[in-house]
Design a protein around this motif. Structure first.
Motif, short mmCIF file in Angstrom:
data_model
loop_
_atom_site.label_atom_id
_atom_site.label_comp_id
_atom_site.label_asym_id
_atom_site.label_seq_id
_atom_site.Cartn_x
_atom_site.Cartn_y
_atom_site.Cartn_z
N SER A 27 41.69 29.85 57.06
CA SER A 27 40.73 29.00 56.82
C SER A 27 40.73 29.99 55.29
O SER A 27 39.60 28.90 54.83
N LEU A 28 41.12 30.19 54.65
CA LEU A 28 40.54 31.28 53.19
C LEU A 28 40.80 29.75 52.63
O LEU A 28 40.76 28.94 52.06
N LYS A 29 39.46 29.81 51.50
CA LYS A 29 38.53 29.18 50.48
C LYS A 29 38.89 29.31 49.23
O LYS A 29 39.44 30.56 48.74
N VAL A 30 38.95 28.88 48.13
CA VAL A 30 38.91 28.94 46.95
C VAL A 30 37.54 30.38 46.67
O VAL A 30 37.69 31.50 45.98
N GLU A 31 36.29 29.78 47.11
CA GLU A 31 35.25 30.84 47.16
C GLU A 31 35.65 31.65 47.52
O GLU A 31 33.82 32.73 47.48
N ASP A 32 36.81 31.93 48.93
CA ASP A 32 36.73 33.40 48.96
C ASP A 32 37.43 34.49 48.06
O ASP A 32 37.08 35.76 48.03
N THR A 33 37.49 34.02 46.83
CA THR A 33 38.09 35.24 46.24
C THR A 33 36.91 36.08 45.85
O THR A 33 36.27 35.43 44.87
N ALA A 34 37.54 37.10 45.36
CA ALA A 34 36.99 37.82 45.35
C ALA A 34 37.61 39.89 45.33
O ALA A 34 38.92 40.06 46.59
N VAL A 35 36.89 41.47 45.29
CA VAL A 35 37.56 42.14 45.91
C VAL A 35 36.84 42.69 46.69
O VAL A 35 35.57 42.34 46.97
N TYR A 36 37.40 43.41 48.20
CA TYR A 36 37.10 43.32 49.36
C TYR A 36 36.90 45.17 49.71
O TYR A 36 37.66 44.82 49.32
N TYR A 37 35.91 45.52 50.14
CA TYR A 37 36.05 47.04 50.27
C TYR A 37 34.76 47.24 51.62
O TYR A 37 34.58 46.44 52.37
N CYS A 38 36.19 47.43 52.08
CA CYS A 38 35.27 48.21 53.99
C CYS A 38 33.82 49.56 52.85
O CYS A 38 34.14 50.07 52.42
#
Length: 124
Positions: A84-95
């Motif tokens: 259920s991804l949202k536009v506001e989830d846009t980002a660079v994701y880091y572990c």
């Protein structure tokens, strides 16, 4: 220690992605693992973490019920299932791999190794 993320990409709002992070160079099962994200112009923030025992997890309020962290000890891999991804989830994701006995698992300083990041873009 090396952390390598994969699985990012472009997806429409409402879609799903699964990020993977393969760890090497330390005993994977002995350290908590976290996922952070950084959107343009914003600070890096915690998304979720899983404790070294695997018995406890934390989720940022905005992703609760949509994102799930899990790990496969045999593969030294931690996953982030994002639904259920949202536009506001846009980002660079880091572990990130937590420092030994770290109790600051919601904070950047609680981690001593980071991956290179993977871009997640959610379109409307």
């Amino acid at each position: 220690v090396q952390l390598v993320e994969s699985g990012g990409g472009l997806v429409q709002a409402g879609g799903s992605l699964r990020l993977s992070c393969v760890a090497s160079g330390r005993t994977f099962s002995r350290y908590a693992m976290g996922w952070f994200r950084q959107a343009p112009g914003k600070e890096r923030e915690i998304v979720t973490f899983i404790t070294w025992t695997g018995g406890n997890t934390f989720y940022q309020e905005s992703v609760k019920g949509r994102f799930t962290i899990s790990r496969d000890i045999a593969k030294s891999t931690v996953y982030l299932q994002m639904n259920s991804l949202k536009v506001e989830d846009t980002a660079v994701y880091y572990c990130a791999s937590a420092a030994t006995f770290s109790k600051m698992l919601t904070q950047l300083r609680g981690y001593d190794y980071w991956g290179q990041g993977t871009q997640v873009t959610v379109s409307s």
